[in-house]
Design a protein around this motif. Structure first.
Motif, PDB file in Angstrom:
ATOM      1  N   UNK A 227       0.814  -1.226   0.000  1.00  0.00           N
ATOM      2  CA  UNK A 227       0.000   0.000   0.000  1.00  0.00           C
ATOM      3  C   UNK A 227       0.841   1.267   0.000  1.00  0.00           C
ATOM      4  N   UNK A 228       2.149   1.146   0.228  1.00  0.00           N
ATOM      5  CA  UNK A 228       3.000   2.340   0.114  1.00  0.00           C
ATOM      6  C   UNK A 228       3.283   2.691  -1.337  1.00  0.00           C
ATOM      7  N   UNK A 229       2.937   1.797  -2.256  1.00  0.00           N
ATOM      8  CA  UNK A 229       3.078   2.089  -3.683  1.00  0.00           C
ATOM      9  C   UNK A 229       1.784   2.713  -4.194  1.00  0.00           C
ATOM     10  N   UNK A 230       1.860   3.775  -4.981  1.00  0.00           N
ATOM     11  CA  UNK A 230       0.646   4.438  -5.486  1.00  0.00           C
ATOM     12  C   UNK A 230      -0.257   3.470  -6.244  1.00  0.00           C
ATOM     13  N   UNK A 231      -1.523   3.512  -5.921  1.00  0.00           N
ATOM     14  CA  UNK A 231      -2.505   2.646  -6.564  1.00  0.00           C
ATOM     15  C   UNK A 231      -3.797   2.621  -5.771  1.00  0.00           C
ATOM     16  N   UNK A 232      -4.759   1.860  -6.249  1.00  0.00           N
ATOM     17  CA  UNK A 232      -6.039   1.678  -5.559  1.00  0.00           C
ATOM     18  C   UNK A 232      -5.975   0.333  -4.843  1.00  0.00           C
ATOM     19  N   UNK A 260      -3.323   7.417   2.376  1.00  0.00           N
ATOM     20  CA  UNK A 260      -4.087   6.818   1.283  1.00  0.00           C
ATOM     21  C   UNK A 260      -5.081   7.815   0.692  1.00  0.00           C
ATOM     22  N   UNK A 261      -5.573   8.722   1.522  1.00  0.00           N
ATOM     23  CA  UNK A 261      -6.586   9.672   1.056  1.00  0.00           C
ATOM     24  C   UNK A 261      -5.983  10.937   0.454  1.00  0.00           C
ATOM     25  N   UNK A 262      -4.893  11.434   1.025  1.00  0.00           N
ATOM     26  CA  UNK A 262      -4.401  12.759   0.662  1.00  0.00           C
ATOM     27  C   UNK A 262      -3.094  12.759  -0.123  1.00  0.00           C
ATOM     28  N   UNK A 263      -2.456  11.605  -0.289  1.00  0.00           N
ATOM     29  CA  UNK A 263      -1.201  11.565  -1.041  1.00  0.00           C
ATOM     30  C   UNK A 263      -1.489  11.844  -2.517  1.00  0.00           C
ATOM     31  N   UNK A 264      -0.843  12.859  -3.070  1.00  0.00           N
ATOM     32  CA  UNK A 264      -1.109  13.273  -4.444  1.00  0.00           C
ATOM     33  C   UNK A 264      -0.600  12.271  -5.468  1.00  0.00           C
TER      34      UNK A 264
END
Length: 446
Positions: A227-232, A260-264
């Motif tokens: 989950x530290x990698x960008x994705x859904x 998870x919510x605010x990371x651009x």
């Protein structure tokens, strides 16, 4: 996928092609050319095909027709014959045939009345050995089917094998498949952790159980890495947060949800803000934090079901801007057809309008009404709406009539259905009030 379309032999509608490759309307001149499917097999190539290829093509057509008619047993028989295409010497055609058998085979077995788990296992193992390029994806799908059958250990074994699989030079597609398989390995560890937790008795201390903690460490390490990698990563984030909350690590859980919510770097995901709001609500966060979270969600999905809660929170706020925002929120909800007949939403609008009138903010109501006047008159306040609601939902009709009166629409045709209904409801309401007063006066019976 393009090869699959060619293999299925899909031609443009209206063009009747026979085995010789000529069409019936070939001699008729046409000003507008028929659409051409880019990857369809040309007629010249069809005339040169061998008997084996022609039989395979007709067999595939028979499978398709049987599936369209839901004749699954017949489709299974044809598929058994079509599996001979795996002996094709051309690598590209063999790869296409393997993918066709994999996809159609799983679909047929899912609907076949006599299919068993062993049939799925045989199909998956055969496809793994034939189509090495899809090995990881087939293992992942196989593990899903084993999970549905309750074979958790076998499912985990399939994922472990797929995670360690390598074939040639690793492509971008293979790396994505392996990343997803790695994520599901952690998710399966979390699933086993949940089973261990539910099997513990109430007298036992689950937090100190070594076996549970072992699965927690395995799952948390994997899920945290994923989950530290960008994705859904919705199910993986929720499972990780669930474990953190169980071990009373609320700070880390909040950090995960906020990132998870605010990371651009992550894709825009309304669910991320829903999960953050639900977490804050569970842990009794201040209303200001709840409002700020739902404000972002309202910007992304103004028709979300949590907007009613958002409106209620705004009404309890002492900030003037929040109060003004509540009117916009509830108006936006009723702009969508899915909320058109929702009584709670109309009651919420009536409540907001009443508060605004008492505070001398009628001009804000008029401002919002002018923006959507034409839309609402045709969407909510037509004569047919009043007739339908007077027969099916008089409570909704009366609430909308009060809203229409506040909006200055009491002279329109929609409200001509309200007079008789209003009178009946007022009489009924007065009778209920009288009954309540009489019941209060009566002494309690012994």
């Amino acid at each position: 996928m393009d090869d699959l379309e060619a293999e299925f032999n899909i031609f443009p509608s209206g063009l009747n092609v026979d085995s010789s490759g000529s069409s019936e309307d070939e001699r008729i001149p046409r000003k507008i050319k028929s659409p051409i499917l880019l990857h369809a097999s040309p007629a010249s190539a069809r005339s040169k095909e061998s008997g084996f290829h022609k039989s395979s093509r007709l067999c595939l057509k028979a499978i398709r027709d049987a599936m369209l008619r839901h004749h699954w047993q017949e489709a299974a028989q044809y598929l058994s014959a079509y599996s001979q295409t795996l002996e094709e010497t051309t690598v590209s055609k063999q790869s296409v045939a393997c993918e066709i058998i994999w996809r159609l085979g799983t679909e047929i077995l899912q609907h076949h009345p006599n299919s068993q788990l062993d049939d799925f296992n045989v199909l998956y193992e055969q496809m793994k050995n034939s189509g090495v390029k899809n090995y990881a994806k087939i293992c992942l799908e196989h593990s899903f089917h084993l999970l549905l059958s309750g074979n958790i250990n076998d499912a985990k074994r399939q994922l472990s094998v797929a995670a360690s699989w390598r074939y040639g030079k690793q492509s971008v597609r293979q790396s994505l498949d392996l990343k997803l398989i790695h994520a599901y390995c952690g998710f399966l560890d979390y699933f086993i952790w949940c089973m261990k937790k539910s099997s513990m008795s109430t007298d036992e201390d689950c937090s100190s159980n070594r076996e549970m903690h072992s699965y927690f460490r395995q799952a948390s390490v994997t899920l945290q890495e994923v989950i530290t990698q960008p994705g859904v990563w919705d199910p993986f984030v929720l499972s990780y947060v669930d474990m953190l909350e169980f071990y009373n690590d609320q700070d880390e859980a909040l950090k995960v949800l906020q990132n998870y919510a605010y990371n651009k770097d992550y894709p825009s995901n309304p669910n991320a803000h829903v999960y953050l709001y639900q977490f804050l609500k569970r842990h009794e966060a201040p209303p200001a934090k709840l409002i700020s979270t739902l404000k972002v969600l309202h910007h992304l999905v103004p028709s979300h079901e949590l907007m009613l809660e958002y409106c209620s929170l705004l009404l309890t706020s002492e900030v003037q801007e929040d109060l003004e925002e509540s009117l916009t929120v509830v108006f936006n909800l009723l702009d969508y057809p899915s909320w058109k007949y929702d009584l709670n939403t109309w009651n919420c609008l009536l409540k907001v309008m009443t508060i605004f009138k008492t505070k001398g903010l009628q001009h804000l109501i008029d401002k919002e009404w002018e923006k959507r006047k034409d839309l609402w008159l045709s969407m909510h306040f037509r004569e047919c709406h009043g007739r339908k609601e007077s027969e099916e939902n008089t409570e909704l009709l009366l609430v909308k009539a009060k809203v229409a009166k506040r909006l200055g629409q009491h002279g329109r045709s929609y409200n001509k259905f309200n007079t008789e209904v209003w009178g009946r409801c007022n009489v009924k309401e007065k009778k209920q009030q009288v009954c309540k007063k009489r019941s209060k006066k009566k002494p309690n019976s012994i």
